[in-house]
Scaffold this motif. Structure first.
Motif, PDB file in Angstrom:
ATOM      1  N   ALA A 148      46.774  13.865  33.355  1.00 12.70           N
ATOM      2  CA  ALA A 148      47.957  13.023  33.135  1.00 12.70           C
ATOM      3  C   ALA A 148      49.220  13.708  33.651  1.00 12.70           C
ATOM      4  O   ALA A 148      50.042  13.082  34.350  1.00 12.70           O
ATOM      5  CB  ALA A 148      48.091  12.700  31.644  1.00 12.70           C
ATOM      6  N   ALA A 149      49.382  15.009  33.341  1.00  7.79           N
ATOM      7  CA  ALA A 149      50.591  15.713  33.765  1.00  7.79           C
ATOM      8  C   ALA A 149      50.654  15.802  35.288  1.00  7.79           C
ATOM      9  O   ALA A 149      51.720  15.618  35.899  1.00  7.79           O
ATOM     10  CB  ALA A 149      50.624  17.115  33.151  1.00  7.79           C
ATOM     11  N   GLY A 150      49.484  16.080  35.902  1.00  7.26           N
ATOM     12  CA  GLY A 150      49.441  16.144  37.364  1.00  7.26           C
ATOM     13  C   GLY A 150      49.786  14.793  37.970  1.00  7.26           C
ATOM     14  O   GLY A 150      50.562  14.696  38.933  1.00  7.26           O
ATOM     15  N   ALA A 151      49.235  13.721  37.389  1.00  4.96           N
ATOM     16  CA  ALA A 151      49.481  12.375  37.926  1.00  4.96           C
ATOM     17  C   ALA A 151      50.968  12.027  37.859  1.00  4.96           C
ATOM     18  O   ALA A 151      51.566  11.588  38.847  1.00  4.96           O
ATOM     19  CB  ALA A 151      48.653  11.356  37.156  1.00  4.96           C
ATOM     20  N   VAL A 152      51.580  12.266  36.700  1.00  2.00           N
ATOM     21  CA  VAL A 152      52.998  11.921  36.543  1.00  2.00           C
ATOM     22  C   VAL A 152      53.861  12.775  37.491  1.00  2.00           C
ATOM     23  O   VAL A 152      54.781  12.269  38.152  1.00  2.00           O
ATOM     24  CB  VAL A 152      53.442  12.086  35.076  1.00  2.00           C
ATOM     25  N   SER A 153      53.548  14.062  37.593  1.00  2.38           N
ATOM     26  CA  SER A 153      54.344  14.940  38.456  1.00  2.38           C
ATOM     27  C   SER A 153      54.260  14.507  39.915  1.00  2.38           C
ATOM     28  O   SER A 153      55.271  14.492  40.626  1.00  2.38           O
ATOM     29  CB  SER A 153      53.853  16.391  38.330  1.00  2.38           C
ATOM     30  N   PRO A 207      52.449  22.880  44.543  1.00  6.94           N
ATOM     31  CA  PRO A 207      51.870  22.368  43.294  1.00  6.94           C
ATOM     32  C   PRO A 207      50.378  22.053  43.401  1.00  6.94           C
ATOM     33  O   PRO A 207      49.699  22.008  42.380  1.00  6.94           O
ATOM     34  CB  PRO A 207      52.685  21.104  43.018  1.00  6.94           C
ATOM     35  N   VAL A 208      49.863  21.825  44.617  1.00  5.42           N
ATOM     36  CA  VAL A 208      48.453  21.434  44.752  1.00  5.42           C
ATOM     37  C   VAL A 208      47.553  22.538  44.181  1.00  5.42           C
ATOM     38  O   VAL A 208      46.623  22.272  43.415  1.00  5.42           O
ATOM     39  CB  VAL A 208      48.096  21.176  46.238  1.00  5.42           C
ATOM     40  N   ARG A 209      47.874  23.786  44.569  1.00  2.00           N
ATOM     41  CA  ARG A 209      47.098  24.938  44.102  1.00  2.00           C
ATOM     42  C   ARG A 209      47.088  25.017  42.573  1.00  2.00           C
ATOM     43  O   ARG A 209      46.055  25.264  41.966  1.00  2.00           O
ATOM     44  CB  ARG A 209      47.732  26.206  44.687  1.00  2.00           C
ATOM     45  N   HIS A 210      48.233  24.769  41.968  1.00  2.00           N
ATOM     46  CA  HIS A 210      48.336  24.926  40.520  1.00  2.00           C
ATOM     47  C   HIS A 210      47.675  23.770  39.776  1.00  2.00           C
ATOM     48  O   HIS A 210      47.107  23.967  38.703  1.00  2.00           O
ATOM     49  CB  HIS A 210      49.807  25.091  40.119  1.00  2.00           C
ATOM     50  N   ILE A 235      54.300  25.034  36.388  1.00  2.66           N
ATOM     51  CA  ILE A 235      54.740  24.990  37.794  1.00  2.66           C
ATOM     52  C   ILE A 235      54.580  23.571  38.348  1.00  2.66           C
ATOM     53  O   ILE A 235      55.472  23.051  39.035  1.00  2.66           O
ATOM     54  CB  ILE A 235      53.959  26.025  38.635  1.00  2.66           C
ATOM     55  N   VAL A 236      53.462  22.921  38.008  1.00  2.00           N
ATOM     56  CA  VAL A 236      53.275  21.528  38.459  1.00  2.00           C
ATOM     57  C   VAL A 236      54.393  20.644  37.893  1.00  2.00           C
ATOM     58  O   VAL A 236      55.004  19.844  38.613  1.00  2.00           O
ATOM     59  CB  VAL A 236      51.886  20.997  38.012  1.00  2.00           C
ATOM     60  N   ALA A 237      54.685  20.823  36.606  1.00  4.02           N
ATOM     61  CA  ALA A 237      55.727  20.016  35.962  1.00  4.02           C
ATOM     62  C   ALA A 237      57.096  20.304  36.569  1.00  4.02           C
ATOM     63  O   ALA A 237      57.921  19.391  36.737  1.00  4.02           O
ATOM     64  CB  ALA A 237      55.748  20.278  34.461  1.00  4.02           C
TER      65      ALA A 237
END
Lengths: 258, 308
Positions: A148-153, A207-210, A235-237
Motif C-alpha cells: 500500500a505504501a509503495g503504491a501510494v508513493s 525508490p525502486v530498490r527500496h 525512503i520510499v515514502a
C-alpha cells in the motif's frame, strides 16, 4: 469528497478494464516477467543469498516483480492515462463541473492502488502455486502495508511526472525509459548480490530498490520479527512526499501540448 | 436589466502581448449571446476567463453574481461548459459518461431524457470514443446540460463540422433556448451568430468593434441601401432629379447605383421621374447591405493588422 472519489474510481476502473493496452502493461507484463525471469535464472536448484540464508532464485523474483507490478499500475499506467485525459480535454471538462479537484486526483490514484493490490495478489498466488513460496503469517501485515505504501508513493511520483510530459504518446515510452534501467540496478531483474558495488550503490539512491527490498524483507521466509523494513519504507515514502509536493505545484488541468 | 454576465474593462496579457484589450460585455437572463470574431480575436481567452479557467490581467467580471476566478463548486453547479476541444471519457459509454457527470451535481437532470434532448438515444450504449464528430459534440452538449445549469458556455460549437452536422447542432441549441437557458456562444461563423443569437458582440484583435442584434449590428439598419438600375442609352445620370443625381455613381455593367439612406422616398422620386418621361427601368434592384459585408468591414482592417 470520499464518496465522489470512490465513484470516480469505479468509473476509472471500468474504463481501465476496457483498455487492452493498459491491461497488457499493467497486468500481463508483470506475470510474464515473473515467469520468464524465474524460468531462465531460477531453474532447478539455483539459490540466491538473502538476509538470514539462501532462498530459491524463483522465490527471490516474486517480491521484485511485485514492485514492478506496483510501479506499472501506479506510475506507468497512471502517467499514461492522466496525461491522455489532460491532453484530450477530459480533465478540463471535469474541472468545469462542481466535482472537487481532490476527488478526481484521489479517485484515479485509488484505481491505481486497487490495480497494484490485485497484481500483488496474483503474483503471490503464482509464487505459492509454482514456486511453493508462502508468506509467513507474522509478516503478512508488513507485506500489505509495504504494497500500500509503495503504491501510494508511486502514485505521487506519477502525478509529479505527468506535468513534464506534454504529449500523451510520449507518456508510456518515457515511463518505460525511466523505469527499465532502474529495474536492472534495483534487484528486480538481477539479484543485487550479482551486481558490481558501484551499480548496486547507484540503485540505492532511487525508490525502486527500496520498495523491492522492503517487499523482500516481508516476503523472505528467513525474516525474523514482523518484517517491516523501516528505513526502506521511509525512503520510499520520502520520494512519494517529494513527488506530492512537485505535483501540487505543477499539476495542470489544461492541455499542455498546444 | 437582469444581467447574468457583466464584464467591464477586461484585459488579458500574455507577457507583452495583449490578447484582450479592455472589453465590456453584458449578457441578460434567457438570451443567446454570441461573441463573434475571426480566429485570434480573443474569443476563447475571454470565454475561458468567464468559465474560471484563466485569470484576467485587469477588469471586473461577474458571472451569476460571482467572480469566476474565485467561485467554487456551488457556482459550477449552475454553469455548463462545452469546450472548444474535448474528447469523450475513454472507455465509457454515452450513458455511463452522463451517469458519471450527473453524480457531480446536486440536482442533475434525468439521464435518458438528456440523451434524448441531444438526439443520442440510439447511441446511449455506444462508447463515447466510437461516436462521429457530430455525435461527440452532442455528447458534449449533454454533459454540459446534465447538471441543469442556468448558464451554458459554448466555445465554437460547430467548428470543422459539415453543413448537416452544423444544422443538427443548431437545433440542439435552439432546444436549449426553449428550456430557458442563458447561452454564451463564441463563433467565427457569421451565419451561426445570425441564426442563433439574440445579440451579437463582434470582437477583433481583442477589441469590441460592434454590438447589436443581427438586424442592427454595425449600424446595418441605418446603412445606405443600394438601388441599382440601368438607364436607357439616351438618358444620362445627370438627367436625374437633383436630389438623386448627387447620390449616384457608376455600377457594374454600365448600371447606375444610388446609395440611399431613405430608400422609400428616393425610390418614389426615381419612379415618378422615370414614369413622367415614359422610361422603364427593367433591372431595378433594391438591396440591403448583407450582414456578411458589415462583418467583413468591421473585422477586416483589424485582422489584417493583427497578422504577423
Amino acid at each position: 469528497m470520499i464518496n465522489m472519489a470512490l465513484r470516480l474510481s469505479g468509473y476509472d476502473l471500468r474504463a481501465f478494464l476496457r483498455n487492452r493496452q493498459s491491461q497488457f502493461f499493467t497486468l500481463a507484463l508483470p506475470v510474464l516477467f515473473l515467469v520468464i525471469f524465474a524460468s531462465v535464472l531460477g531453474g532447478s536448484g539455483h539459490t540466491t543469498q538473502v538476509a538470514g540464508g539462501q532462498i530459491s532464485t524463483s522465490v527471490y523474483y516474486v517480491p521484485g516483480i511485485i514492485a514492478l507490478g506496483i510501479i506499472a499500475a501506479c506510475f506507468g499506467n497512471l502517467v499514461a492515462s492522466v496525461t491522455a485525459q489532460r491532453e484530450r480535454g477530459v480533465l478540463k471538462r471535469r474541472r468545469a463541473t462542481p466535482v472537487p479537484a481532490a476527488a478526481v486526483i484521489a479517485g484515479r490514484a485509488l484505481t491505481a492502488v486497487v490495480n497494484a493490490v490485485a497484481m500483488a495478489a496474483v503474483l503471490l498466488a503464482i509464487g505459492w502455486a509454482a514456486y511453493g513460496a508462502r508468506v509467513p503469517g507474522r509478516t503478512a501485515l508488513a507485506l500489505a502495508v509495504t504494497v500500500a505504501a509503495g503504491a501510494v508513493s508511486f502514485c505521487c511520483l506519477g502525478y509529479a511526472i505527468t506535468s513534464l510530459i506534454r504529449d500523451e504518446d510520449a507518456a508510456l515510452p518515457a515511463t518505460m525509459a525511466l523505469m527499465l534501467p532502474l529495474y536492472f540496478i534495483s534487484g528486480v531483474f538481477v539479484p543485487v548480490a550479482a551486481m558490481p558495488h558501484w551499480l548496486a550503490d547507484a540503485g540505492e539512491i532511487f525508490p525502486v530498490r527500496h520498495l523491492a527490498n522492503a517487499l523482500l524483507v516481508a516476503y523472505n521466509p528467513h525474516t525474523t520479527g514482523l518484517g517491516f523494513a523501516g528505513l526502506d519504507l521511509l525512503i520510499v515514502a520520502a520520494w512519494g512526499a517529494a513527488g506530492l509536493l512537485i505535483a501540487l505545484r505543477t499539476f495542470s488541468w489544461l492541455p499542455l501540448g498546444r | 436589466m437582469d444581467n447574468i454576465i457583466s464584464v467591464r474593462g477586461l484585459v488579458k496579457r500574455y507577457g507583452r502581448r495583449e490578447v484582450v484589450a479592455g472589453i465590456d460585455l453584458q449578457v441578460r437572463r434567457g438570451e443567446i449571446f454570441a461573441l463573434l470574431g475571426p480566429n485570434g480575436a480573443g474569443k476563447t481567452t475571454t470565454v475561458e476567463i468567464l468559465e474560471g479557467f484563466r485569470r484576467r490581467t485587469a477588469g471586473e467580471v461577474s458571472v451569476l453574481g460571482n467572480d469566476p476566478d474565485t467561485a467554487g463548486g456551488a457556482w459550477r453547479d449552475r454553469v455548463g461548459v462545452v469546450l472548444q476541444e474535448s474528447q469523450p471519457e475513454p472507455g465509457l459509454s454515452v450513458r455511463e459518461c452522463l451517469a458519471l457527470y450527473a453524480g457531480f451535481y446536486r440536482a442533475p437532470r434525468d439521464i435518458d431524457e438528456t440523451i434524448a434532448l441531444v438526439g443520442l438515444t440510439g447511441k446511449a450504449g455506444a462508447l463515447g470514443t466510437r461516436l462521429s464528430g457530430g455525435q461527440r459534440r452532442r455528447l458534449d452538449f449533454a454533459l454540459a446540460l446534465i447538471g441543469d445549469p442556468e448558464l451554458i458556455f459554448l466555445d465554437e460549437p460547430t467548428t470543422g463540422f459539415d453543413p448537416s452536422a452544423r444544422r443538427a447542432a443548431w437545433e440542439v441549441v435552439a432546444g436549449l433556448r426553449r428550456l430557458g437557458k442563458t447561452i454564451f456562444l463564441t463563433t467565427h461563423y457569421l451565419d451561426e451568430a445570425e441564426h442563433l443569437a439574440d445579440r451579437i458582440t463582434v470582437l477583433s484583435a481583442g477589441h469590441v468593434v460592434a454590438e447589436g442584434t443581427p438586424r442592427t449590428l454595425g449600424g446595418r439598419d441605418r446603412m445606405a441601401t443600394a438601388i441599382s438600375f440601368t438607364l436607357p442609352a439616351h438618358v444620362q445620370a445627370h438627367d436625374l432629379p437633383p436630389g438623386l443625381g448627387t447620390l449616384t455613381g457608376p455600377g457594374p455593367g454600365g448600371s447606375t447605383v444610388l446609395h440611399s439612406e431613405s430608400p422609400l422616398a428616393h425610390l418614389r422620386m426615381l419612379g415618378d421621374w422615370a414614369l413622367s418621361r415614359g422610361l422603364d427601368l427593367p433591372d431595378l434592384d433594391v438591396r440591403r447591405p448583407a450582414l456578411e459585408e458589415v462583418y467583413l468591414s468591421l473585422t477586416a482592417p483589424a485582422s489584417t493588422k493583427d497578422q504577423r
